[in-house]
Design an enzyme around this catalytic site. Structure first.
Site, mmCIF file in Angstrom:
data_model
loop_
_atom_site.group_PDB
_atom_site.id
_atom_site.type_symbol
_atom_site.label_atom_id
_atom_site.label_comp_id
_atom_site.label_asym_id
_atom_site.label_seq_id
_atom_site.Cartn_x
_atom_site.Cartn_y
_atom_site.Cartn_z
ATOM 1 N N CYS A 1 -34.745 -26.259 -6.125
ATOM 2 C CA CYS A 1 -35.324 -25.300 -5.171
ATOM 3 C C CYS A 1 -36.831 -25.470 -4.998
ATOM 4 C CB CYS A 1 -35.015 -23.878 -5.610
ATOM 5 S SG CYS A 1 -33.253 -23.586 -5.698
ATOM 6 N N HIS B 1 -39.591 -18.980 -1.737
ATOM 7 C CA HIS B 1 -38.227 -19.510 -1.821
ATOM 8 C C HIS B 1 -37.246 -18.352 -1.652
ATOM 9 C CE1 HIS B 1 -34.728 -21.641 -2.983
ATOM 10 N NE2 HIS B 1 -34.601 -21.056 -4.158
ATOM 11 N N ASN C 1 -29.476 -19.099 0.225
ATOM 12 C CA ASN C 1 -30.359 -20.013 -0.509
ATOM 13 C C ASN C 1 -29.995 -21.456 -0.134
ATOM 14 O OD1 ASN C 1 -31.705 -21.566 -2.394
ATOM 15 N ND2 ASN C 1 -30.997 -20.403 -4.175
HETATM 16 O O1 UT7 Z 1 -32.531 -20.789 -6.280
HETATM 17 C C1 UT7 Z 1 -32.699 -21.290 -7.523
HETATM 18 C C2 UT7 Z 1 -32.524 -20.412 -8.650
HETATM 19 N N1 UT7 Z 1 -31.499 -19.422 -8.519
HETATM 20 C C3 UT7 Z 1 -31.816 -18.143 -8.454
HETATM 21 O O2 UT7 Z 1 -32.970 -17.785 -8.375
HETATM 22 C C4 UT7 Z 1 -30.691 -17.137 -8.582
HETATM 23 C C5 UT7 Z 1 -31.056 -16.089 -9.597
HETATM 24 N N2 UT7 Z 1 -29.980 -15.175 -9.888
HETATM 25 C C6 UT7 Z 1 -29.543 -14.221 -9.037
HETATM 26 O O3 UT7 Z 1 -29.979 -14.166 -7.894
HETATM 27 C C7 UT7 Z 1 -28.556 -13.214 -9.519
HETATM 28 O O4 UT7 Z 1 -28.431 -13.335 -10.922
HETATM 29 C C8 UT7 Z 1 -27.148 -13.342 -8.877
HETATM 30 C C9 UT7 Z 1 -27.194 -12.901 -7.413
HETATM 31 C C10 UT7 Z 1 -26.613 -14.746 -8.979
HETATM 32 C C11 UT7 Z 1 -26.198 -12.375 -9.600
HETATM 33 O O5 UT7 Z 1 -26.716 -11.059 -9.519
HETATM 34 P P1 UT7 Z 1 -26.901 -10.176 -10.844
HETATM 35 O O6 UT7 Z 1 -27.447 -8.885 -10.415
HETATM 36 O O7 UT7 Z 1 -27.671 -10.965 -11.845
HETATM 37 O O8 UT7 Z 1 -25.401 -9.991 -11.307
HETATM 38 P P2 UT7 Z 1 -24.736 -10.323 -12.702
HETATM 39 O O9 UT7 Z 1 -24.369 -11.750 -12.774
HETATM 40 O O10 UT7 Z 1 -25.542 -9.715 -13.821
HETATM 41 O O11 UT7 Z 1 -23.410 -9.462 -12.592
HETATM 42 C C12 UT7 Z 1 -23.445 -8.011 -12.512
HETATM 43 C C13 UT7 Z 1 -22.031 -7.526 -12.271
HETATM 44 C C14 UT7 Z 1 -21.005 -8.139 -13.199
HETATM 45 O O12 UT7 Z 1 -19.985 -7.189 -13.417
HETATM 46 P P3 UT7 Z 1 -19.934 -6.294 -14.789
HETATM 47 O O13 UT7 Z 1 -19.855 -7.313 -15.882
HETATM 48 O O14 UT7 Z 1 -21.237 -5.550 -14.779
HETATM 49 O O15 UT7 Z 1 -18.750 -5.464 -14.594
HETATM 50 C C15 UT7 Z 1 -20.440 -9.299 -12.406
HETATM 51 O O16 UT7 Z 1 -19.137 -9.641 -12.809
HETATM 52 O O17 UT7 Z 1 -21.632 -7.903 -10.941
HETATM 53 C C16 UT7 Z 1 -20.446 -8.703 -11.010
HETATM 54 N N3 UT7 Z 1 -20.496 -9.707 -9.961
HETATM 55 C C17 UT7 Z 1 -20.056 -9.502 -8.715
HETATM 56 N N4 UT7 Z 1 -19.463 -8.450 -8.151
HETATM 57 C C18 UT7 Z 1 -19.138 -8.553 -6.849
HETATM 58 C C19 UT7 Z 1 -21.042 -10.959 -10.040
HETATM 59 N N5 UT7 Z 1 -20.928 -11.556 -8.849
HETATM 60 C C20 UT7 Z 1 -20.325 -10.690 -8.018
HETATM 61 C C21 UT7 Z 1 -19.949 -10.740 -6.666
HETATM 62 N N6 UT7 Z 1 -19.360 -9.655 -6.117
HETATM 63 N N7 UT7 Z 1 -20.163 -11.835 -5.890
#
Ligand code: UT7
Length: 331
Positions: free
Chosen positions: A114, A254, A284
């Site tokens: 990225c 970004h 992204n």
């Molecule tokens: O571009 C280069 C570098 N990349 C980035 O900068 C990405 C950085 N990371 C992020 O943007 C975020 O971490 C994500 C968007 C990928 C994920 O968001 P998050 O707020 O960190 O979610 P999480 O992985 O902590 O998951 C929170 C909850 C979980 O459920 P429980 O365990 O709390 O019940 C996940 O299973 O949300 C759930 N979850 C979803 N629910 C609905 C994870 N993905 C999804 C989804 N839809 N697509």
């Protein structure tokens, strides 16, 4: 003193759109979750057999040349930042040059995920400053759909395909690229990478069966590093150039997650009106996000505007570049 100035910009995204509602039918997710956690509403996907990142880059470069009114044969050097090149080798930059007729350019790819566009911009800048190069094209492009697992809801919702190109030319005016801070930390490897397809784990039936050719991301950890580091370098760059939030016309961040963008803007003391944002339409696009932002916002940019470009991504790689915009945009 010679500085490198961006003298034209052109973005490109493929026609096909994948909305949050489409994703609802593919994985266990919903539009509301995606919008509130990332800011994304839809992304563009390059469809069609035999098409790769160069098919996104070529229309961008051709548009760029047309805008600037120059021929491909006038390009001295073309650098393409991508992690989804057409082939493992040769460089996608070589393929692009061949197809557009850049017969006098030499060319190569840069791999910095990225942050790829920032790395390539910094590199191109130095060639211009050397005095030996007059027209350098920098491309940031990715066809992320080719390495995304559309059964992994945590990862597939953020990525899309797209990219853009800018032209760098020398200037002696008080515009152009002024300062930069670029960083990498390979210990971040474990949180964001593609496990197979390289020399450690060449493609085999097993690697395909185990779905190891897709992006592996521990989103929450990457998020924490991104929030801290993207904001920190942007702030450092402001401090050492004696800039306050009031001096910055635009943050060009970004586009990985709107929450990361908001945190960076906050640390810099910038209101939302001065932050480029198009994540809602493209998601992204990895190396593509920054040139796509510049292209979408080109009409609002004025000569002399202070811009800070900032990114964070796989590697880990991150950084920020401070430049003064070099032209009033065409009507
Ligand atoms: O571009 C280069 C570098 N990349 C980035 O900068 C990405 C950085 N990371 C992020 O943007 C975020 O971490 C994500 C968007 C990928 C994920 O968001 P998050 O707020 O960190 O979610 P999480 O992985 O902590 O998951 C929170 C909850 C979980 O459920 P429980 O365990 O709390 O019940 C996940 O299973 O949300 C759930 N979850 C979803 N629910 C609905 C994870 N993905 C999804 C989804 N839809 N697509």
């Amino acid at each position: 003193m010679i500085r490198a100035a961006i003298t034209a910009v052109q973005g490109y995204v493929p026609d096909d759109v994948l909305t949050n509602f489409d994703l609802e039918k593919m994985v266990d997710t919903n539009d509301e979750w995606i919008r509130t956690r990332t800011g994304i509403e839809e992304r563009h996907i390059l469809k069609g057999e035999g098409k790769g990142a160069s098919d996104i880059a070529i229309p961008a470069v051709e548009g760029l040349l047309k805008k600037r009114g120059i021929k491909a044969s006038e390009i001295d050097l073309l650098i393409c930042a991508t992690v989804t090149g057409d082939y493992v080798f040769p460089a996608t930059a070589n393929i692009i040059c061949d197809k557009i007729g850049a017969v006098n350019a030499w060319s190569y790819d840069i791999s910095a995920a990225c942050s790829g566009f920032l790395y390539a911009l910094e590199t191109g800048r130095r060639f211009i400053e050397s005095g030996q190069y007059k027209k350098v094209v920098i491309i940031g492009v990715d066809k992320m759909s080719s390495i995304i697992d559309y059964t992994d809801r945590a990862t597939c919702i953020i990525f899309g395909d797209g990219g853009g190109a800018i032209l760098l030319e020398p200037t002696t005016e008080d515009v152009g690229i002024i300062d930069s801070i670029l960083k990498s930390d390979g210990s971040g490897f474990e949180y964001l990478h593609q496990k197979a397809g390289g020399s450690v784990l060449p493609p085999s039936r097993e690697t395909v069966d185990q779905r190891l050719h897709y992006v592996y991301q521990e989103g929450t950890t990457v998020f924490k590093f991104a929030v801290t580091n993207m904001a920190e370098v942007s702030y450092q760059l402001m401090e050492r150039n004696h800039l306050t939030g009031d001096d910055i016309a635009w943050l060009v961040p970004h586009q990985a997650n709107k929450r990361i963008i908001d945190a960076t803007a906050n640390r810099m003391g910038l209101p939302a009106e001065r932050v480029m944002l198009n994540i809602q339409r493209y998601g992204n696009t990895t190396a593509g996000t920054l040139p796509l932002c510049l292209s979408d916002y080109e009409s609002k940019l004025k000569k002399g505007d202070n811009l800070i470009l900032a990114a964070f991504g796989g590697g880990f790689t991150w950084g920020a570049i401070y430049l003064k915009w070099a032209y009033d945009s065409p009507a």
